[in-house]
Scaffold this motif. Structure first.
Motif, short mmCIF file in Angstrom:
data_model
loop_
_atom_site.label_atom_id
_atom_site.label_comp_id
_atom_site.label_asym_id
_atom_site.label_seq_id
_atom_site.Cartn_x
_atom_site.Cartn_y
_atom_site.Cartn_z
N GLU A 284 0.82 -1.20 0.00
CA GLU A 284 0.00 0.00 0.00
C GLU A 284 0.86 1.26 0.00
N GLN A 285 2.07 1.14 0.53
CA GLN A 285 2.95 2.29 0.53
C GLN A 285 3.19 2.83 -0.87
N ILE A 286 3.10 1.96 -1.86
CA ILE A 286 3.35 2.38 -3.23
C ILE A 286 2.06 2.64 -3.99
N ILE A 287 1.11 1.69 -3.92
CA ILE A 287 -0.06 1.79 -4.78
C ILE A 287 -1.03 2.88 -4.37
N ASP A 288 -0.91 3.43 -3.15
CA ASP A 288 -1.75 4.55 -2.75
C ASP A 288 -1.28 5.86 -3.37
N TYR A 289 -0.13 5.84 -4.02
CA TYR A 289 0.41 7.08 -4.61
C TYR A 289 -0.11 7.26 -6.04
N ASP A 290 -0.15 8.52 -6.47
CA ASP A 290 -0.73 8.84 -7.78
C ASP A 290 0.16 8.43 -8.94
N LEU A 291 1.46 8.35 -8.71
CA LEU A 291 2.40 8.08 -9.79
C LEU A 291 3.60 7.32 -9.24
N ILE A 292 4.00 6.26 -9.96
CA ILE A 292 5.20 5.50 -9.62
C ILE A 292 6.30 5.91 -10.59
N VAL A 293 7.44 6.32 -10.07
CA VAL A 293 8.58 6.71 -10.89
C VAL A 293 9.76 5.85 -10.49
N VAL A 294 10.39 5.19 -11.47
CA VAL A 294 11.54 4.36 -11.17
C VAL A 294 12.77 4.95 -11.84
N ALA A 295 13.83 5.14 -11.05
CA ALA A 295 15.08 5.72 -11.55
C ALA A 295 16.25 4.94 -10.96
N THR A 296 16.18 3.62 -11.07
CA THR A 296 17.22 2.76 -10.53
C THR A 296 18.19 2.36 -11.63
N ASP A 297 19.25 1.66 -11.23
CA ASP A 297 20.27 1.27 -12.20
C ASP A 297 20.29 -0.24 -12.43
N ASN A 298 19.16 -0.91 -12.16
CA ASN A 298 19.11 -2.36 -12.40
C ASN A 298 17.78 -2.76 -13.00
N HIS A 299 17.78 -3.89 -13.67
CA HIS A 299 16.61 -4.34 -14.40
C HIS A 299 15.52 -4.89 -13.48
N HIS A 300 15.92 -5.56 -12.40
CA HIS A 300 14.93 -6.24 -11.57
C HIS A 300 13.99 -5.25 -10.89
N SER A 301 14.52 -4.16 -10.37
CA SER A 301 13.65 -3.19 -9.70
C SER A 301 12.67 -2.56 -10.69
N ARG A 302 13.14 -2.35 -11.92
CA ARG A 302 12.23 -1.79 -12.94
C ARG A 302 11.14 -2.81 -13.30
N GLN A 303 11.51 -4.06 -13.36
CA GLN A 303 10.51 -5.09 -13.66
C GLN A 303 9.45 -5.14 -12.57
N ILE A 304 9.87 -5.13 -11.31
CA ILE A 304 8.92 -5.18 -10.20
C ILE A 304 8.01 -3.95 -10.23
N ALA A 305 8.59 -2.77 -10.47
CA ALA A 305 7.79 -1.54 -10.51
C ALA A 305 6.79 -1.59 -11.65
#
Length: 476
Positions: A284-305
């Motif tokens: 809920e910490q993430i999905i309650d937000y209006d926008l998800i922004v990913v700026a990581t340097d790995n593929h797995h975190s982007r896939q999960i996001a």
């Protein structure tokens, strides 16, 4: 508790077009939307999974004052989407005229009966949401009935990329003089920015610049996610960071929070999570937000996001840079901004922006990672990065978001921009080219087309079956 029905823009365009196309002159028309129900402590959100706009063959009766569906057709919808898939149902119908419509007495009576029927005859007690539009499908009201059919409450309807809409923004205090030079972007613009909630995954060289730049535009509600601490190697691209912070082992989330607090010392809302996105315990910490922004340097975190954005139908932005040095010593530098369409159509995986093999290796055991390194699957040299390239990526993303809220940038079909230096060109991918029909991530949300009746005519025209519901619910 905020209750909303959020239909992705592309889906709503198809529904609206189909309803207008199939609507005879001066007669009412209806559509059905079948939704999953997602809820957290603060929000209840209805997410469309299927939609059906019946053509004229599906109506028993259709006029300017009411309509009745054929019982076989209605029976099929109830069996397929409510009984078999246990979804909730939204009914949208039109009223004659172009003024703001209101529910009629007949609407009240039949919707009350219908909500009670759903509650009594289906084990999962599906919710009934009803919406009434003017004949142009522009002005509307929506409401949610209880399962006893004794009461209803109004709910929010949103068909834009962001769920914060100028028509639905709450009253806000006088705008700070800090934003006096942004009044040119229209009434409500600053209020929407002030209310916007961003979940930022990755608070390094790109994420920090993005957060500070967007905060200075007016965004003051943030969830910051990163499991790293500041290091000396970060200082060439993290504004305001210092060697002292490195020596004190500041986390990157606390560092970005420090930047934001300098802008909003009193009225900002900054939540930090020193962890990875895959380790977040309370989603809920993430999905309650209006926008998800990913700026990581790995593929797995982007896939999960990306998977979270698809599952919970949340707007999503991906930011990244890449530097290659040719054998002749000439660098090729790229900044990429990707916004997949809300609700599916294409995603980072089917657009080949995430390497699933790389993603798997990033979370593998050390022994497997070492084996992959020796086989040449992973590069053991840290990727090069420079501040100005990160700035181009981050500030352009802020500009895009600014344009979306102000109304001069459209991302309904998605967006994929790549900046190339030294050619100094923005390359813009044609969104249709990113779609992959075989994608396992974003093509699993089917849409019922407006020729639904033709596709299933045999189901409806076979021997008569007892209807779930015999009342002429759609009479007006």
């Amino acid at each position: 508790m905020k209750i909303s029905l959020h239909i992705p823009p592309q889906m709503w365009q198809k529904i609206r077009y189909s309803m207008l196309y199939l609507k005879p002159e001066d007669e009412e028309v209806i559509s059905f939307i079948f939704c999953e129900k997602q809820f957290t402590d603060n929000i209840v959100r209805y997410i469309p999974k299927y939609w059906v706009v019946p053509d004229q063959d599906c109506y028993e009766y259709q006029s300017s004052i009411g309509l009745v569906m054929k019982q076989h057709f209605h029976h099929y919808l109830l069996e397929e989407y409510l009984q078999n898939q246990q979804l909730n149902v939204v009914h949208i119908h039109t009223h004659f005229g172009d003024q703001l419509p209101d529910f009629s007495y007949v609407d009240d009576r039949h919707e009350s009966d219908y909500a009670r029927f759903l509650g009594e005859n289906f084990a999962h007690q599906p919710d009934l949401i009803s919406g009434v539009f003017d004949e142009n499908l522009e002005k509307y009201q929506f409401r949610l009935w209880n399962n006893q059919g004794t009461d209803f409450e109004p709910i929010e309807f949103c068909n834009s990329w962001l769920s914060i809409d100028e028509n639905n923004i709450s009253e806000s205090p006088e705008i700070s003089p800090m934003f006096a030079r942004q009044k040119v972007f229209g009434k409500g613009f600053q209020t929407q920015l002030n209310q916007l909630k961003i979940a930022l995954i990755g608070c390094g060289g790109i994420g920090a610049v993005f957060a500070e730049t967007l905060a200075r535009l007016g965004v003051k509600n943030w969830l910051l996610i990163d499991d790293d601490n500041l290091e000396l190697v970060n200082l060439n691209r993290t504004p305001g960071a210092s060697e002292e912070m490195v020596n004190q082992q500041w986390s990157k989330v606390d560092y970005v929070k420090y930047l934001l607090t300098k802008i909003y010392p009193d009225d900002g809302n900054f939540i930090t999570a020193k962890t990875t996105i895959q380790a977040i315990e309370n989603i809920e910490q993430i999905i309650d937000y209006d926008l998800i922004v990913v700026a990581t340097d790995n593929h797995h975190s982007r896939q999960i996001a990306q998977e979270l954005a698809l599952k919970y139908q949340r707007p999503f932005m991906s930011l990244g840079t890449h530097i290659d040095i040719d054998s002749d010593g000439i660098p090729k530098m790229y900044a990429r901004i990707t916004i997949p369409p809300l609700g599916g159509g294409w995603c980072l995986m089917c657009g080949n922006m995430i390497n699933l093999q790389q993603s798997a290796l990033e979370t593998a055991a050390n022994s497997i990672t070492q084996l992959a390194n020796s086989a040449g699957y992973l590069d053991d040299v840290e990727a090069p990065a420079v501040f100005w390239l990160n700035n181009i990526c981050a500030s352009t993303t802020v500009g895009i978001l600014h344009g979306v809220i102000a109304g001069f940038v459209n991302v309904d079909e998605g967006l994929d921009w790549v900046y190339h230096f030294p050619s100094q060109q923005w390359l813009k991918t044609i969104p249709e080219h990113l779609h992959n029909e075989n994608c396992l991530f974003c093509t699993v949300t089917p849409l019922s087309e407006n020729d639904f009746w033709e596709q299933h005519s045999d189901d409806f025209c076979s021997t008569a079956q007892e209807s779930y519901y015999d009342t002429n619910y759609f009479d007006e």
